[in-house]
Motif scaffolding. Sequence first.
Motif, short mmCIF file in Angstrom:
data_model
loop_
_atom_site.label_atom_id
_atom_site.label_comp_id
_atom_site.label_asym_id
_atom_site.label_seq_id
_atom_site.Cartn_x
_atom_site.Cartn_y
_atom_site.Cartn_z
N ASP A 94 0.82 -1.20 0.00
CA ASP A 94 0.00 0.00 0.00
C ASP A 94 0.86 1.25 0.00
N ARG A 97 2.41 1.52 -3.41
CA ARG A 97 1.42 1.85 -4.42
C ARG A 97 1.18 3.35 -4.49
N GLU A 300 -4.20 -1.02 -11.00
CA GLU A 300 -5.11 -1.34 -9.90
C GLU A 300 -5.89 -0.12 -9.45
N ARG A 301 -5.27 1.03 -9.53
CA ARG A 301 -5.93 2.27 -9.07
C ARG A 301 -6.50 3.08 -10.22
N ASP A 303 -9.20 3.66 -12.82
CA ASP A 303 -10.56 3.24 -13.12
C ASP A 303 -10.77 2.99 -14.62
#
Length: 806
Positions: A94, A97, A300-301, A303
């Motif tokens: 996290d 990321r 992953e982040r 959209d």
Amino acid sequence: MLRPCHPRPHQAGTTHHAANRGRSADRADGPYRRRPGGVLLTSAGTRVRGAGLVSRDSGAQHCPDVRVVLALGAFYQVKLALDGGEPYYAKVSDRERVADVASLRRVLCPSSVAVIGASRRAASVGNAVLRNILDGGYTGVVYAVNRHGGNIRGLTAFRSVTDLPEPPELAVLCVPAEHIAEVAEDCGHRGVRALVVVTAGITGQPAIAEGLVTAVRRWGMRLLGPNCLGVVNSDPAVRLDATFSAAGIPEDGVGIATQSGGVGIALLERLDALGLGVSTLVSTGDKFDVSGNDMLLWWERDDRTRAGGLYLESFGNPRKFSWLARRFSCRKPLIVLRSGASPIAQQAARSHTAAAVTPSSTRDALLRQTGAIGVDDLEELLAVLGLLSWQRLPAGRRVAVVSNAGGLGVLAADACAQAGLEFSVLQRAAPELAALLPDQASLRNPVDTTAAIDAATFGRSVEIVLRDPAADAVVVPVLQTAVSDPAAAVADTVARARADGCDKPVLAVRAGQPETLTSLAAGHARVPVFSDPTLAARALAAVAAYASWLARPRGAVPNLAHIDAVAARDLVATALEQMPEGGWAGPETVQALISSFGLSAVPSRVCTTEDAALAAFRELGGSVVLKVWAEGLLHKARSGGVVLAVATVADLRAGWTRLRARFGTAFRGVVMQPMVEPGREFLVGVLNEPAFGPMVVVGLGGTDTDLFADRSRRLVPLTTRDATEMLHELRAAPQLFGPQADEPLSTDAVVDVLLRTARMAELLPEIAEVDLNPVIVAERGAHIPDARIRLEPREPDDPLIRKLRL
């Protein structure tokens, strides 16, 4: 995750402060063990970097960050544990990321771009990159840099990056290799935040490569490449095409990361032809910095990205990839185009475990474990992307085939069976089909409607089968005839079914179409149409496997009782002191090691003389087995080094004499064990590859190991789900563990052995190879009468710590 380590109470008359003991805090013989990445804070405030510490009393607890404070003669100790498990990985990931996505914005969403090496020659790479940026509608500021100045494509060219009116966020380097390091240094000094190095020929020249990396490190720049195609971002707010591809920017939701620029160009062109496109595409080239792992964090982040696609010729950090890909696959599908594994990369088979592990088996285990969809060529990659884009995930692996040509339906059925799909019995659909179709039609799966029916009737047949609860997906091979073209009705049928809430996937196969993959559209429904039933079946099987992976519980890396990691580390350290170059550990060390991880080792006595063997025989009592201890011997049974059912002193003397005569000068003695309860023999092993880390293998053991190549593999860390799936992946699983099992076996016992063996390999990086063969499993548990462990001197490594390649 941070959590306290509980120290043992302070003992009177002793001190735990390493400085007061007259030795360094790094010493392994003090109250702390050296581990990477920790900090020691003394009473004087001194910070000792790179000497992560593990208290001897902490057992399996991993404490790489320890602070010690002395005040008023009292002793206080605080430990912060960063266990190498899911919570630790999640926290580190996290944190990375957030940082990684922020830094990648300079590469993927720069506010300004400079093309350094922009040329006036239309056929040059620098000119093509500049042209694509301008023609692609890039929304930021563009600069051209050419040492001769002038005007290039309507832009005033600056002679150097230092002459630019402002530092660009991104610089694309298209200059000759010998100038790369100098230009990169100038970019960093000017304030450039990221580089895309298109230039090839750098990796093979160490001085140039080191100069490039030095500049990147000094100025904190992100680096894509070298030897890469470039970068594409189709976001309307960015519209960046910093590549020399002729495909333009097809906009859609597929993220692509590829080491090969040629594969990137081919994907852009093919996706565009299918009406699909990319959210972002990066060509990582030689992967000095930005890699597929970075793009997983970005997608992953993002959209706009609905699915990720990777082409990797090598895994730079496979253990990190394992963690990131598993998390990504829980949210979005990930398709990986597998490249071939060279046979010369296979390690020489020094044990059954090593013989069972090949580069391709390691790669496939990694993909299977993470939920990634592995494909073998570009056509299959596009087929899976099309299926994921146009259809829903199937609820299972049961497939029905409906065709207007019997032979084509049989070919499609064969392809589905070979892909591992299951065939449904269409009980509910059969009566309706009988009322609808002519008498000569075949109502069993695969359904043959005959070629004489019209398109509307064929569409109705597909709809009837689609609504049968026994089918999770429908494959529709069709052939155009002079009577009708049934393909025209398929999309309308799917649209009606979708409107009524039936979202099962439908795949059409149209024999003779020139394109490998096209689509049919009706309203919001879009149906993939394949030219080959084999490709359709492979794509459906791959997507069904992903859906099954999503549906299963994720499992966890359990906290296992009865593990003494500190004692195990001491055993390994002592063994490596005696053999600094590494090697196979002695029987006593192996027995102690596996026992320290709670594995049920059969009691053993190492006997170097006949008198010692007689004494051990009397101590153990009952029937025993003799196993030779001979220099360099690994496979005892195969070499005739095992004597079973030794029940008397005469048997013992005869066995000793026979083994000593057979092995001559290599004979060192025997290992004596009591005979154990008979059961099914398994192999459990570990091979610790330098890049991938430890891989756990399970398969049939004993003599069956060499007769049947029936094995399953996973990388550590091993979850409860991984271990259970490994057993059921064996071809012999129904006869071993299912209702049809020949004899009752304890599945839990085998799972426990797998988990403990994996934990041993994870906590002890010096373990290069483990061979537990056989592991004897019965209804009441498992026993390990024979084990081998090979050690190598290795420094512990945290796979989540990012590094530049050089």
